[in-house]
Scaffold this motif. Structure first.
Motif, PDB file in Angstrom:
ATOM      1  N   ALA A 157      45.568  32.625  43.766  1.00 24.24           N
ATOM      2  CA  ALA A 157      46.945  32.171  43.567  1.00 24.24           C
ATOM      3  C   ALA A 157      47.051  30.993  42.613  1.00 24.24           C
ATOM      4  O   ALA A 157      48.152  30.600  42.233  1.00 24.24           O
ATOM      5  CB  ALA A 157      47.563  31.780  44.919  1.00 24.24           C
ATOM      6  N   GLU A 158      45.901  30.404  42.215  1.00 28.48           N
ATOM      7  CA  GLU A 158      45.908  29.274  41.296  1.00 28.48           C
ATOM      8  C   GLU A 158      45.865  29.777  39.855  1.00 28.48           C
ATOM      9  O   GLU A 158      45.201  30.760  39.537  1.00 28.48           O
ATOM     10  CB  GLU A 158      44.700  28.371  41.558  1.00 28.48           C
ATOM     11  N   ALA A 159      46.556  29.071  38.976  1.00 27.33           N
ATOM     12  CA  ALA A 159      46.554  29.424  37.563  1.00 27.33           C
ATOM     13  C   ALA A 159      45.174  29.185  36.979  1.00 27.33           C
ATOM     14  O   ALA A 159      44.463  28.255  37.377  1.00 27.33           O
ATOM     15  CB  ALA A 159      47.608  28.609  36.812  1.00 27.33           C
ATOM     16  N   GLU A 160      44.790  30.014  36.017  1.00 17.32           N
ATOM     17  CA  GLU A 160      43.461  29.907  35.419  1.00 17.32           C
ATOM     18  C   GLU A 160      43.268  28.564  34.725  1.00 17.32           C
ATOM     19  O   GLU A 160      42.174  28.015  34.697  1.00 17.32           O
ATOM     20  CB  GLU A 160      43.256  31.053  34.419  1.00 17.32           C
ATOM     21  N   ALA A 161      44.345  28.028  34.134  1.00 16.38           N
ATOM     22  CA  ALA A 161      44.223  26.777  33.380  1.00 16.38           C
ATOM     23  C   ALA A 161      44.177  25.555  34.290  1.00 16.38           C
ATOM     24  O   ALA A 161      43.876  24.456  33.840  1.00 16.38           O
ATOM     25  CB  ALA A 161      45.384  26.639  32.401  1.00 16.38           C
ATOM     26  N   THR A 162      44.471  25.741  35.581  1.00 16.63           N
ATOM     27  CA  THR A 162      44.504  24.611  36.499  1.00 16.63           C
ATOM     28  C   THR A 162      43.093  24.200  36.903  1.00 16.63           C
ATOM     29  O   THR A 162      42.286  25.047  37.306  1.00 16.63           O
ATOM     30  CB  THR A 162      45.319  24.970  37.758  1.00 16.63           C
ATOM     31  N   LYS A 163      42.808  22.939  36.800  1.00 18.23           N
ATOM     32  CA  LYS A 163      41.507  22.428  37.225  1.00 18.23           C
ATOM     33  C   LYS A 163      41.560  22.138  38.721  1.00 18.23           C
ATOM     34  O   LYS A 163      42.394  21.346  39.167  1.00 18.23           O
ATOM     35  CB  LYS A 163      41.149  21.153  36.457  1.00 18.23           C
ATOM     36  N   PRO A 164      40.695  22.766  39.514  1.00 19.24           N
ATOM     37  CA  PRO A 164      40.750  22.550  40.975  1.00 19.24           C
ATOM     38  C   PRO A 164      40.515  21.092  41.339  1.00 19.24           C
ATOM     39  O   PRO A 164      39.631  20.442  40.791  1.00 19.24           O
ATOM     40  CB  PRO A 164      39.624  23.449  41.499  1.00 19.24           C
ATOM     41  N   ALA A 165      41.323  20.588  42.240  1.00 20.34           N
ATOM     42  CA  ALA A 165      41.182  19.220  42.743  1.00 20.34           C
ATOM     43  C   ALA A 165      40.844  19.262  44.217  1.00 20.34           C
ATOM     44  O   ALA A 165      41.278  20.161  44.942  1.00 20.34           O
ATOM     45  CB  ALA A 165      42.472  18.429  42.513  1.00 20.34           C
ATOM     46  N   ARG A 166      40.045  18.290  44.660  1.00 14.94           N
ATOM     47  CA  ARG A 166      39.651  18.239  46.064  1.00 14.94           C
ATOM     48  C   ARG A 166      40.877  17.963  46.949  1.00 14.94           C
ATOM     49  O   ARG A 166      41.625  17.026  46.686  1.00 14.94           O
ATOM     50  CB  ARG A 166      38.612  17.133  46.268  1.00 14.94           C
ATOM     51  N   PRO A 167      41.112  18.786  47.960  1.00 16.84           N
ATOM     52  CA  PRO A 167      42.285  18.584  48.823  1.00 16.84           C
ATOM     53  C   PRO A 167      42.186  17.300  49.636  1.00 16.84           C
ATOM     54  O   PRO A 167      41.100  16.911  50.064  1.00 16.84           O
ATOM     55  CB  PRO A 167      42.285  19.824  49.724  1.00 16.84           C
ATOM     56  N   GLN A 168      43.313  16.648  49.840  1.00 17.19           N
ATOM     57  CA  GLN A 168      43.392  15.441  50.658  1.00 17.19           C
ATOM     58  C   GLN A 168      43.868  15.860  52.054  1.00 17.19           C
ATOM     59  O   GLN A 168      45.064  16.014  52.293  1.00 17.19           O
ATOM     60  CB  GLN A 168      44.350  14.423  50.027  1.00 17.19           C
ATOM     61  N   LEU A 169      42.922  16.060  52.951  1.00 15.95           N
ATOM     62  CA  LEU A 169      43.240  16.641  54.254  1.00 15.95           C
ATOM     63  C   LEU A 169      43.396  15.606  55.363  1.00 15.95           C
ATOM     64  O   LEU A 169      43.912  15.923  56.431  1.00 15.95           O
ATOM     65  CB  LEU A 169      42.135  17.634  54.648  1.00 15.95           C
ATOM     66  N   ALA A 170      42.955  14.387  55.134  1.00 12.83           N
ATOM     67  CA  ALA A 170      43.004  13.370  56.188  1.00 12.83           C
ATOM     68  C   ALA A 170      44.451  12.990  56.488  1.00 12.83           C
ATOM     69  O   ALA A 170      45.189  12.556  55.597  1.00 12.83           O
ATOM     70  CB  ALA A 170      42.211  12.137  55.763  1.00 12.83           C
ATOM     71  N   GLU A 171      44.863  13.201  57.747  1.00 13.02           N
ATOM     72  CA  GLU A 171      46.204  12.837  58.220  1.00 13.02           C
ATOM     73  C   GLU A 171      47.280  13.361  57.267  1.00 13.02           C
ATOM     74  O   GLU A 171      48.201  12.652  56.861  1.00 13.02           O
ATOM     75  CB  GLU A 171      46.322  11.316  58.396  1.00 13.02           C
ATOM     76  N   TRP A 172      47.187  14.639  56.951  1.00 15.21           N
ATOM     77  CA  TRP A 172      48.102  15.238  55.980  1.00 15.21           C
ATOM     78  C   TRP A 172      49.552  15.197  56.443  1.00 15.21           C
ATOM     79  O   TRP A 172      50.482  15.231  55.617  1.00 15.21           O
ATOM     80  CB  TRP A 172      47.686  16.688  55.723  1.00 15.21           C
ATOM     81  N   TRP A 173      49.798  15.169  57.743  1.00 14.23           N
ATOM     82  CA  TRP A 173      51.169  15.193  58.258  1.00 14.23           C
ATOM     83  C   TRP A 173      51.949  13.940  57.871  1.00 14.23           C
ATOM     84  O   TRP A 173      53.178  13.943  57.890  1.00 14.23           O
ATOM     85  CB  TRP A 173      51.166  15.358  59.777  1.00 14.23           C
ATOM     86  N   ARG A 174      51.247  12.873  57.520  1.00 12.97           N
ATOM     87  CA  ARG A 174      51.950  11.665  57.079  1.00 12.97           C
ATOM     88  C   ARG A 174      52.651  11.868  55.740  1.00 12.97           C
ATOM     89  O   ARG A 174      53.546  11.086  55.391  1.00 12.97           O
ATOM     90  CB  ARG A 174      50.962  10.496  57.001  1.00 12.97           C
ATOM     91  N   ASN A 175      52.261  12.891  55.001  1.00  8.88           N
ATOM     92  CA  ASN A 175      52.947  13.193  53.747  1.00  8.88           C
ATOM     93  C   ASN A 175      54.363  13.715  53.978  1.00  8.88           C
ATOM     94  O   ASN A 175      55.152  13.786  53.027  1.00  8.88           O
ATOM     95  CB  ASN A 175      52.157  14.232  52.946  1.00  8.88           C
ATOM     96  N   LEU A 176      54.683  14.083  55.206  1.00  6.65           N
ATOM     97  CA  LEU A 176      56.037  14.511  55.536  1.00  6.65           C
ATOM     98  C   LEU A 176      56.977  13.334  55.751  1.00  6.65           C
ATOM     99  O   LEU A 176      58.186  13.533  55.933  1.00  6.65           O
ATOM    100  CB  LEU A 176      56.015  15.405  56.777  1.00  6.65           C
ATOM    101  N   ASN A 177      56.427  12.118  55.765  1.00  2.00           N
ATOM    102  CA  ASN A 177      57.235  10.877  55.780  1.00  2.00           C
ATOM    103  C   ASN A 177      58.215  10.816  56.956  1.00  2.00           C
ATOM    104  O   ASN A 177      59.404  10.560  56.783  1.00  2.00           O
ATOM    105  CB  ASN A 177      58.013  10.731  54.458  1.00  2.00           C
ATOM    106  N   ASP A 178      57.704  11.074  58.147  1.00  2.00           N
ATOM    107  CA  ASP A 178      58.539  11.001  59.340  1.00  2.00           C
ATOM    108  C   ASP A 178      57.770  10.236  60.414  1.00  2.00           C
ATOM    109  O   ASP A 178      56.816  10.768  60.997  1.00  2.00           O
ATOM    110  CB  ASP A 178      58.898  12.401  59.840  1.00  2.00           C
ATOM    111  N   PRO A 179      58.138   8.996  60.708  1.00  2.00           N
ATOM    112  CA  PRO A 179      57.412   8.181  61.691  1.00  2.00           C
ATOM    113  C   PRO A 179      57.369   8.813  63.077  1.00  2.00           C
ATOM    114  O   PRO A 179      56.355   8.699  63.781  1.00  2.00           O
ATOM    115  CB  PRO A 179      58.177   6.855  61.703  1.00  2.00           C
ATOM    116  N   LEU A 180      58.447   9.481  63.480  1.00  2.00           N
ATOM    117  CA  LEU A 180      58.461  10.085  64.813  1.00  2.00           C
ATOM    118  C   LEU A 180      57.452  11.231  64.885  1.00  2.00           C
ATOM    119  O   LEU A 180      56.757  11.395  65.897  1.00  2.00           O
ATOM    120  CB  LEU A 180      59.859  10.591  65.159  1.00  2.00           C
ATOM    121  N   LEU A 181      57.340  12.002  63.817  1.00  2.00           N
ATOM    122  CA  LEU A 181      56.341  13.067  63.780  1.00  2.00           C
ATOM    123  C   LEU A 181      54.942  12.484  63.885  1.00  2.00           C
ATOM    124  O   LEU A 181      54.092  13.012  64.627  1.00  2.00           O
ATOM    125  CB  LEU A 181      56.475  13.878  62.498  1.00  2.00           C
TER     126      LEU A 181
END
Length: 494
Positions: A43-67
């Motif tokens: 599903a990734e474009a051929e020209a895209t350079k793969p980057a290491r995923p940031q998996l630590a506490e990923w739910w904080r990227n949803l920006n919801d303190p209650l979550l």
């Protein structure tokens, strides 16, 4: 060569052979299977350079303190997590139990007898009382000549690893479920608010239509249609409220509480969580390192590979060393002083000559079980790749759909506003207003549902990549603390 010298040489040869065999092992040694992995995601474009995923506490990227708070509370209170912790304690205890077979056993024994000899047997015409006390130790040690016990310990060690990976897998699933249900709850709240606003607007349109009916510029059909549209929109609200309550109840259970415990904390509406940007997916090899279910399957494969050697060791002879020492006296106080001391030691050999094929069958069973776990490991890898590919496509396409639905809702919003203004001025038919309001509600509701789906697809992608709880988890504390476990009078069963 003297007889004593020959015996000495035979004993030395026996000891040397035992020492040599002590390092022997049977059965296959485990090696991590090598797999052919794709270099990048489809599903990734051929020209895209793969980057290491940031998996630590990923739910904080949803920006919801209650979550964030609910995730921490779920990790601490969830019952599935508690079960996984107990499984780790069980696996560790099983390993200690298996390791105990590598060491000798030592038992203390003691006895006391008091006997009366009849007068007819003493020869003195009087009966006699005699006491005999005995104390000593019995020791035994089964030599692990062919590594059966070591293979058992090896399998138990892999079992500990598997139990720890099972805990990580449970945490991954738990955090994903908490985030998904939280997003869905916020989505239902937003859709309930939309339905109420839309129904209120449609009621205003119905009132305007009634005024036009009184003025003779509208028909009773128009009034009935306007009221029917408002009632139809209001009918959506109970269904949405039911779905919202179910999400709240699920969150309560996930955190280890009563279903309705989180109701007050979730009553106030908040925006639907929306992460920014497309998360990096890395390369397929990253998933094998990050997904706990894949690592669990690999550890189980290692565990059942070791069990083959454990089963094969039963085909070979076993040697045990046994010994005992005891002291006997007529008085307890003389056991360590004036007593008779006896001892014995020596080896024993057990050679399986005929077992009806059961031992060979046990090896075949172990090999078949190993093959099953090998297939399960390969299946877990393919499933992990499929999860990531599906989540990547779903998230990217749903974001495209959300953008189109946003443009659609904006256009229908302008259409509804203009149609109402024209209808109020008498320049438009009521059917135009009816169609515009119905289309606007459907478009805005679809937009909210798409935002929820995009957020849940983001959650699914993080789960597929192996994102979870990266902090240490205390597993040594038991769920039930027993008291008064020492010797005591038995109590009645309740």
């Amino acid at each position: 060569m003297s007889l004593s010298t020959g015996r000495l040489l035979r004993r030395l040869a026996t000891v040397s052979m035992a020492a040599l065999l002590a390092g022997c092992a049977v059965g296959p040694d485990y090696r991590t299977p090598s797999l052919s992995l794709p270099a990048r995601w489809g599903a990734e474009a051929e020209a895209t350079k793969p980057a290491r995923p940031q998996l630590a506490e990923w739910w904080r990227n949803l920006n919801d303190p209650l979550l964030n708070a609910l995730v921490s509370e779920a990790v601490a209170g969830n019952l599935d997590v508690a079960t996984a912790k107990a499984s780790i304690r069980e696996a560790r205890a099983s390993r200690r139990q298996a390791a105990g077979g590598l060491f000798p056993t030592l038992d203390g024994v003691g006895s006391g007898d008091r006997a009366k000899t009849a007068a007819t047997q003493t020869g003195t015409g009087k009966s006699a009382l005699t006491s005999t006390f005995q104390a000593g130790f019995d020791a035994s040690w089964e030599l692990d000549l062919f590594g059966g016990t070591r293979r058992e310990v090896e399998a138990a060690t892999y079992g500990v690893d598997a139990a720890e990976e099972d805990l990580r897998s449970t945490l991954l699933t738990l955090i994903g479920d908490v985030a998904q249900n939280y997003v869905e709850a916020r989505g239902y709240q937003a859709r309930i608010a939309l339905a109420r606003r839309t129904a209120a607007s449609q009621r205003e349109t119905a009132s305007l239509t009634e005024q036009k009916l009184e003025a003779g510029s509208a028909s009773g059909v128009d009034v009935a249609n306007a009221k029917g549209l408002a009632a139809s929109t209001e009918a959506e609200i109970p269904t949405l409220e039911t779905s919202f309550a179910q999400s709240v109840h699920r969150l309560g259970v996930l955190t280890g509480r009563a279903p309705s415990a989180l109701g007050p904390r979730l009553a106030a509406a908040r925006p639907i969580p929306a992460p920014k940007g497309m998360p990096a997916a890395g390369v397929p090899a990253d998933v094998l390192r990050a997904r706990p279910d894949v690592r669990l399957a690999e550890r189980q494969l290692a565990q059942y590979t070791a069990k083959i050697g454990q089963a094969e060791a039963a085909l070979y002879p076993s040697v045990s060393l046994t010994g005992s020492i005891s002291t006997t006296s007529a008085k307890v106080g003389d056991l360590a002083k004036r007593s008779t001391i006896g001892w014995s030691y020596g080896p024993s050999v057990n050679v399986p000559l005929f077992e009806g094929g059961s031992l060979v069958a046990a090896v075949d069973v172990a090999r078949a079980q190993r093959d099953q776990y090998f297939v399960a490991f390969r299946a877990s890898v393919l499933t992990a790749f499929e999860d990531v590919e599906n989540a990547l496509v779903a998230l990217r396409k749903e974001r495209e759909r959300t953008a189109k639905l946003g443009a659609s809702a904006s256009a229908y919003r302008d259409s509804a506003r203009l149609s109402r203004e024209l209808y109020r001025a008498g320049s438009s038919a009521f059917l135009d207003v009816l169609d515009a309001e119905r289309s606007l509600y459907d478009a805005e509701d679809a937009l909210l549902a798409s935002r929820v789906l995009a957020a849940t697809n983001y959650v699914a992608l993080q789960k597929a990549l192996g994102g979870g709880w990266g902090k240490p988890v205390e597993v040594s504390k038991p769920e039930v603390v027993d008291v008064a476990t020492g010797p005591r009078l038995a109590a009645r069963a309740r």
